[in-house]
Design a protein around this motif. Structure first.
Motif, short mmCIF file in Angstrom:
data_model
loop_
_atom_site.label_atom_id
_atom_site.label_comp_id
_atom_site.label_asym_id
_atom_site.label_seq_id
_atom_site.Cartn_x
_atom_site.Cartn_y
_atom_site.Cartn_z
N TYR A 6 -61.42 -54.56 -54.71
CA TYR A 6 -62.32 -55.56 -55.27
C TYR A 6 -61.58 -56.19 -56.45
O TYR A 6 -61.33 -55.53 -57.46
N GLU A 8 -61.64 -58.31 -59.40
CA GLU A 8 -62.73 -58.75 -60.26
C GLU A 8 -62.39 -60.06 -61.00
O GLU A 8 -61.28 -60.24 -61.47
N VAL A 42 -65.46 -62.54 -55.48
CA VAL A 42 -66.77 -63.17 -55.53
C VAL A 42 -66.71 -64.37 -56.48
O VAL A 42 -66.34 -64.22 -57.65
N LEU A 66 -74.91 -64.80 -56.73
CA LEU A 66 -74.05 -63.74 -57.25
C LEU A 66 -73.38 -64.13 -58.55
O LEU A 66 -72.41 -63.51 -58.99
N PHE A 69 -73.38 -60.55 -62.26
CA PHE A 69 -73.07 -59.31 -61.57
C PHE A 69 -74.36 -58.53 -61.31
O PHE A 69 -75.16 -58.31 -62.21
N TYR A 74 -73.39 -56.41 -55.14
CA TYR A 74 -71.93 -56.35 -55.05
C TYR A 74 -71.49 -55.13 -54.22
O TYR A 74 -70.55 -55.20 -53.43
N ASP A 97 -68.54 -53.14 -65.05
CA ASP A 97 -69.20 -53.54 -63.80
C ASP A 97 -68.71 -52.70 -62.62
O ASP A 97 -69.51 -52.21 -61.82
N SER A 98 -67.41 -52.54 -62.51
CA SER A 98 -66.89 -51.78 -61.36
C SER A 98 -67.34 -50.32 -61.40
O SER A 98 -67.65 -49.73 -60.37
#
Ligand SMILES: Cc1cc2nc3c(=O)[nH]c(=O)nc-3n(C[C@H](O)[C@H](O)[C@H](O)COP(=O)(O)OP(=O)(O)OC[C@H]3O[C@@H](n4cnc5c(N)ncnc54)[C@H](O)[C@@H]3O)c2cc1C
Lengths: 322, 248
Positions: A6, A8, A42, A66, A69, A74, A97-98
């Motif tokens: 992912y 970011e 995204v 989206l 976040f 996600y 976030d991750s």
């Protein structure tokens, strides 16, 4: 069986540096597994940049829903991408976030999950990684025993490695449902134009030795010359001299920068636990016995009020001439 | 409102960390254990809901009998009752699976865990729990209000914060900010006495998959000594940072 990362983006739709670090890492892992790297983005407008770091294919999701976040949405997207690509290894970075969505991704994929991974897998079969534990006081070799695995890579633990590739770009429209948005973002407060501790290459941090909030001007000057973020020790935030968001350490934010400059900080074990993954540490403290000198790379014994303004001036000259 | 606070039993933050059995196990010898700091903020917020909004607070830990003093401390701080799931916390998914069973049986409206525990720093139990149960989830939560079945929370983000709204049942990954440091409670004598009479139920674990295994521990390599620079020679520091460390 490709690897999925992912990649970011910031709220402006540009990649964060950690996205390139993750791509660099994924490329290396993919080489030893003889497979390819697929990225998912995204609302990112520069997907082509991933070709610099060895990504073979990018799945591009664009969707106004989206914009903010939302962990569940996600995580759902990443699961759908992983299923579609028959992915066995999902790699995430260690941003707030991750880390929020990583356990959701893992459960969604019936995968095992390891966070704070600090290097390439120690072994591919059985699959073992090295991660930090006990708040950076130790490492643990962790074995992931499921077929699908999710890892989050600690910031600045691998670095950027350029590796040009031919990138295939593909639009990807996952199915989203209302449940994905059951935690609704009402507002976002973010200081604009300020370097954050999470993104900074350099952090300038002050402790109780600075005596009071009125003395932070000189730290801010030093930070601004270095393009650094400012941080502080726990008592400084408890006393209300600086906002809680600047508190770093075991019970505050972790710091993993290239350069950490500690001014008037004694170096208590809880403080060090949070900043020890920084590559180079400098301490300025009037007490030669301060424990920080045991963990620092460079140290100056002296009065911060004398040293910091002079150091700032010298750095300003250095920056102007380089 | 029924609140469940998940308590992790971790080494005190000043502990020296050592390993035994060929570096395969954490050496608990001489280590003092405490309520995980992130969980302590959550517990204190839960007690606030108890005092201000009539909530009932249960604390739970997945661990062996040696963790009971930590649960008793949570009772002394003010929790109404405690549950211990009698199993070694093998990994995050195992713990989340056990907690999910407790939550299903107890019908809790709000579950507060810490965003990470300071021993294995996995950062996965609250999120996995939310995913297993399909409950709403807010991580890195620094403020929490509940009104009926609606909740408003602040979440720390890189460089700021975000306000979110959601509904119960809700799982929180908590941290500093949920209450102020000065509001953390130290158990008083009366609390300690009443804690002895509160219920501490021991449940046997359910079968659950263990998906990760700690194979071996290592300590960071010893550091080379600090290079001291004279306060009268700041050019030397700049030179070293530029040419030797290459960070400016
Ligand atoms: C459960 C728990 C969790 C904790 N978590 C954290 C955490 O996450 N982060 C954290 O930072 N702390 C944490 N602490 C607190 C930690 O133990 C220390 O109390 C704290 O880090 C000390 O902060 P300090 O270095 O700013 O202050 P002090 O220890 O007071 O040190 C001030 C230093 O400034 C120096 N000084 C004074 N005047 C000058 C001057 N003119 N010029 C240069 N130097 C000067 C002094 O020599 C001294 O070394 C935690 C504590 C506990 C119990």
């Amino acid at each position: 069986m490709s690897i999925l990362i992912y990649a970011e983006s910031s709220s402006e739709g540009k990649f964060k540096k950690v996205a390139f670090e993750l791509a660099s890492y994924a490329k290396k892992v993919a080489e030893s597994l003889n497979t390819t790297v697929t990225a998912i983005t995204v609302n990112n407008t520069n997907a082509a940049e991933l070709s610099k770091y060895g990504v073979d294919k990018v799945l591009k999701v664009s969707n106004d829903k989206l914009k903010n976040f939302t962990a569940k949405a996600y995580a759902d997207i990443i699961k759908q991408a992983a299923d579609k690509e028959n992915v066995k290894l999902v790699l995430l970075s260690s941003t707030t976030d991750s880390l929020y969505m990583a356990p959701l991704v893992a459960v969604g994929l019936n995968a095992s999950f390891a966070s704070n991974v600090v290097g390439l897998p120690v072994s591919m079969s059985p699959f073992q990684v090295k991660r930090t534990a006990f708040s950076n006081k130790a490492y643990v070799i962790s074995e992931l025993e499921t077929e699908v695995k999710v890892l989050s890579l600690a910031k600045n633990s691998y670095g950027l490695v350029e590796n040009a590739s031919t990138l295939t770009e593909e639009d990807f429209a996952p199915t989203l449902n209302d449940g994905d948005f059951s935690v609704k973002v009402e507002s976002v407060e973010k200081a604009s134009g300020k370097v954050t501790i999470a993104d900074a290459e350099v952090v300038v941090s002050g402790g109780r030795g600075l005596k009071g909030p009125e003395n932070w001007g000189m730290l801010e000057d030093l930070a601004s010359v270095l393009g650094a973020a400012t941080a502080c020790s726990k008592p400084v935030s408890d006393l209300g001299w600086r906002p809680h968001s600047e508190h770093v350490g075991q019970t505050g934010k972790p710091v993993a920068t290239n350069l950490y400059i500690a001014v008037g900080i004694s170096g208590a074990i809880q403080h060090i636990a949070g900043i020890s993954s920084s590559k180079v540490k400098v301490v300025i403290n009037s007490d030669p016995e301060a424990p920080f000198f045991k963990v620092a790379d460079y140290g100056i014994v002296g009065d911060a009020f004398d040293i910091v303004p002079r150091l700032t001036e010298k750095l300003r000259e250095f920056k102007a001439n380089s | 409102m029924k609140i469940l606070v998940c308590i992790s039993h971790v080494p005190d933050t000043t502990s020296k960390i050592n390993f035994t059995n060929g570096d395969a196990e954490f050496d608990t010898n001489g280590v003092q254990f405490v309520i995980n700091p992130n969980d302590e903020f959550g517990l204190t917020r839960a007690i606030w809901f108890q005092e201000q909004q009539g909530a009932n607070v249960t604390v739970v830990n997945v661990g062996g009998p040696d963790t009971e003093p930590t649960l008793r401390k949570a009772l002394a701080i003010g929790a109404n009752e405690a549950i211990r799931v009698n199993a070694a916390p093998k990994d995050g998914f195992f713990v989340a699976t056990q907690l999910a069973e407790v939550i299903k049986a107890g019908n809790y409206d709000l579950i507060i865990a810490g965003k990470e525990s300071l021993d294995y720093n996995g950062g996965m139990v609250p999120g996995m729990l939310a995913a297993i149960l399909g409950y709403n989830f807010v991580n890195s939560c620094t403020e929490l209000k509940v009104d009926g079945t609606s909740a408003t929370a602040s979440r720390e983000i890189d460089g700021g914060k975000e306000i979110v709204s959601t509904t119960l049942p809700l799982i929180i990954g908590g941290q500093k900010g949920l209450v102020e440091e000065k509001d953390l409670k130290i158990p008083n004598m009366r609390g300690i006495m009443t804690a002895r009479t509160k219920a501490l139920t021991v449940l046997e674990p359910v079968n659950a998959e263990v998906t990760t295994k700690a194979v071996k521990f290592e300590k960071p390599a010893a550091k080379s000594a600090v290079k001291l620079i004279s306060p009268d020679n700041l050019d030397e520091l700049i030179n070293l940072l530029h040419n030797e460390a290459k960070v400016i």
